[in-house]
Design an enzyme around this catalytic site. Structure first.
Site, short mmCIF file in Angstrom:
data_model
loop_
_atom_site.label_atom_id
_atom_site.label_comp_id
_atom_site.label_asym_id
_atom_site.label_seq_id
_atom_site.Cartn_x
_atom_site.Cartn_y
_atom_site.Cartn_z
N LYS A 179 0.84 -1.21 0.00
CA LYS A 179 0.00 0.00 0.00
C LYS A 179 0.87 1.26 0.00
O LYS A 179 0.64 2.19 -0.76
CB LYS A 179 -0.89 0.01 1.26
CG LYS A 179 -1.54 1.34 1.54
CD LYS A 179 -2.39 1.32 2.78
CE LYS A 179 -1.68 1.70 4.05
NZ LYS A 179 -1.40 3.13 4.22
N ASN A 180 1.88 1.28 0.87
CA ASN A 180 2.68 2.50 1.03
C ASN A 180 3.63 2.75 -0.14
O ASN A 180 4.21 3.83 -0.23
CB ASN A 180 3.46 2.45 2.35
CG ASN A 180 2.54 2.64 3.55
OD1 ASN A 180 1.36 2.94 3.38
ND2 ASN A 180 3.08 2.46 4.74
N ARG B 165 -4.15 10.46 4.53
CA ARG B 165 -2.90 11.16 4.79
C ARG B 165 -2.07 11.28 3.50
O ARG B 165 -1.49 12.32 3.19
CB ARG B 165 -2.13 10.39 5.86
CG ARG B 165 -0.71 10.80 6.07
CD ARG B 165 -0.61 12.15 6.75
NE ARG B 165 0.78 12.59 6.83
CZ ARG B 165 1.16 13.74 7.34
NH1 ARG B 165 0.27 14.57 7.82
NH2 ARG B 165 2.41 14.07 7.37
N CYS C 194 -5.39 8.24 9.40
CA CYS C 194 -5.47 7.64 10.74
C CYS C 194 -5.05 8.65 11.81
O CYS C 194 -4.04 9.34 11.66
CB CYS C 194 -4.55 6.42 10.82
SG CYS C 194 -5.20 4.97 10.00
N ASP D 100 4.63 20.24 7.87
CA ASP D 100 5.60 21.34 7.84
C ASP D 100 6.87 21.00 7.05
O ASP D 100 7.42 21.85 6.35
CB ASP D 100 5.95 21.77 9.28
CG ASP D 100 6.46 20.61 10.11
OD1 ASP D 100 5.88 19.52 10.03
OD2 ASP D 100 7.46 20.79 10.84
N VAL E 245 7.83 7.15 16.99
CA VAL E 245 7.56 7.83 15.72
C VAL E 245 6.28 8.67 15.79
O VAL E 245 6.27 9.83 15.38
CB VAL E 245 7.48 6.81 14.55
CG1 VAL E 245 7.16 7.52 13.24
CG2 VAL E 245 8.79 6.03 14.43
N ARG F 197 -9.13 -0.39 4.53
CA ARG F 197 -8.40 0.73 3.92
C ARG F 197 -7.01 0.28 3.50
O ARG F 197 -6.46 0.78 2.53
CB ARG F 197 -8.23 1.87 4.94
CG ARG F 197 -9.50 2.60 5.25
CD ARG F 197 -9.18 3.79 6.10
NE ARG F 197 -8.36 4.70 5.31
CZ ARG F 197 -8.34 6.01 5.47
NH1 ARG F 197 -9.10 6.56 6.37
NH2 ARG F 197 -7.57 6.76 4.73
#
Ligand code: UD1
Length: 418
Positions: free
Chosen positions: A22-23, A91, A115, A123, A323, A394
């Site tokens: 997915k990523n 995201r 999420c 930023d 993280v 998802r």
């Protein structure tokens, strides 16, 4: 809305095949906005996050065609998305910003959602675009960016995965050379760089902390097959480790999973890397300490499933989340099943070896949902897992089905929510 009925499962055995990551797929699809020729991504998983991103790409003027498992993105005249709603749902929606800015010289986007595992600011993305010459100002809750990009020297305060991807995509068409320092090193970054290079970009150093991008005039189309999903692999390996597992995860790449494989081996399970995937035998017994870090450290996305492994072990484990600042939401739910876990700041102290009892739990985010599904296998009796926002679907294609192939007792109660 999805509801799952999960029954205690003593052992898992057999083999399953992984999806593509997915990523990796999400930034690769966004990269389709960088060229007017079609970019074809092979074997794109059928998950909601992909569907949302494809809607956003259409909203950006791209022609998107799903042909079986393959998706083609063709962006003749890309533009900023007109609808903010989809941007808020995901995201990774922010990954369209770099490509649109690079192609059009301006972009206006709503802030991303996704999420709720922490503040998740953007930023670093915006600071990076500024270093490439973009002007940025707020417009009605959105961000307007404008400027012809020129290469620059960027130091990321944190090795953010999304910022590295976005800045890499923005700088492939910038004039001159961009150097990205303290870049993220995740395998998905390397995958994106490889695909961009195949499209005619000139990127070196992806997978290290310093990535150099020499801008080119234009990119062309390509056909690209993404890497396998290391987090799906890890989730299935954790499922095997909390039962008496004997499973083969086909397609799993051990090189991408080093930190997890070492940690699982510490718990006492047998791990074997073969040319077709990763085999796990046995069940987790020995407690462990783990700290989530940027790659090649232990992935934060595996923290929740690994917490369930700690519950299976005999004794105290310590899980340190460094993280994201709000990634322990699964713990309150695990406590409903009788888990002994104390949270102190960003450390979870897990007292494993106590029997979990089935109950009703709720998924709060993607990986928490997966972890609760695993906890249902470990708990005695029946567990009802409510996933009102459909978090699991998802990010995982057919997770319950894959677990069922391995012998798990899971049903999706879509028509009869409890
Ligand atoms: C990606 C992954 C996600 C994974 C995460 C960390 C995708 C689609 N998602 O998310 O599954 O959990 O990497 O491995 O690939 N940060 C800032 N400012 C920024 C950007 C990030 O402070 O501008 C912070 C975040 O709040 C977080 C940390 O940096 O604390 C890491 O975030 P980042 O690597 O950017 O994660 P994502 O790319 O959102």
């Amino acid at each position: 809305m999805a509801t799952y009925l999960i029954r205690h499962t003593r052992s898992l055995s057999g083999e399953v095949e992984l999806c593509t990551a997915k990523n990796a797929v999400l930034p690769l699809l966004a990269a389709g906005l960088l060229t007017q020729e079609p970019l074809v991504i092979k074997d794109v998983p059928q998950i909601t996050d992909v569907d949302i991103l494809l809607s956003i790409l259409r909203d950006c003027g791209a022609e998107v065609v799903r042909n079986g498992n393959d998706v083609s993105v063709c962006a003749l005249h890309p533009q900023s998305p007109r609808h903010e709603e989809n941007m808020r749902k995901l995201r990774a929606s922010i990954l369209i910003l770099g490509p649109i800015l690079a192609r059009c010289g301006s972009a206006c986007v709503g802030l991303p959602g996704g999420c709720a595992i922490g503040q998740r600011p953007i930023d670093l993305h915006l600071k990076g675009f500024q270093s490439l010459g973009a002007q940025i100002w707020p417009v009605g809750g959105k961000r307007q960016l404008s400027g012809q990009l020129t290469g620059g020297h960027i130091y990321l305060d944190l090795p953010s995965v999304g910022a590295t991807e976005n800045l890499m995509m923005a700088s492939v068409l910038a004039k001159g050379v961009t150097v990205l320092e303290n870049a993220a090193k995740e395998p998905e970054i390397v995958d994106l760089a490889q695909c961009l290079n195949r499209m005619g970009a000139n990127i070196s150093g992806a997978g290290t902390g310093t990535i150099t991008i020499s801008g080119v005039e234009r990119l062309h189309g390509a056909v690209y097959h993404p890497i396998p999903d290391r987090i799906e692999a890890g989730t299935l390996l954790c499922a095997a480790a909390i039962t008496e597992g004997s499973v083969l995860i086909r397609g799993a790449c051990a090189e991408h999973l080093r930190s997890l494989l070492f940690k699982l081996a510490e718990t006492g399970v047998g791990i074997r890397e073969t040319h077709v995937g990763i085999r796990l035998n046995g069940s987790a017994v020995t407690p462990f300490d783990v700290r989530t870090l940027a790659y090649p450290g232990f992935p934060t996305d595996m923290q929740a499933p690994m917490t369930v492994v700690a519950l299976r072990c005999h004794g105290s484990s310590m899980i340190h989340e460094t993280v994201f600042e709000n990634r322990f939401m699964h713990i309150a739910e695990l406590s409903r099943l009788g888990a002994h876990i104390r949270v102190e700041g960003n450390v979870a102290l897990v007292e494993g070896g106590h029997t979990l009892k089935g109950g009703q739990v709720r998924s709060t985010d993607l990986r928490a949902g997966a972890a609760l599904m695993l906890a249902g296998l470990l708990a005695e009796g029946e567990t009802i897992l409510n996933d009102p926002a459909g978090h699991i679907e998802r990010g995982y294609q057919n997770l319950p089905e894959k677990l069922r192939i391995l012998g798990a007792d899971i049903e999706r109660l879509e028509d009869h929510p409890v």
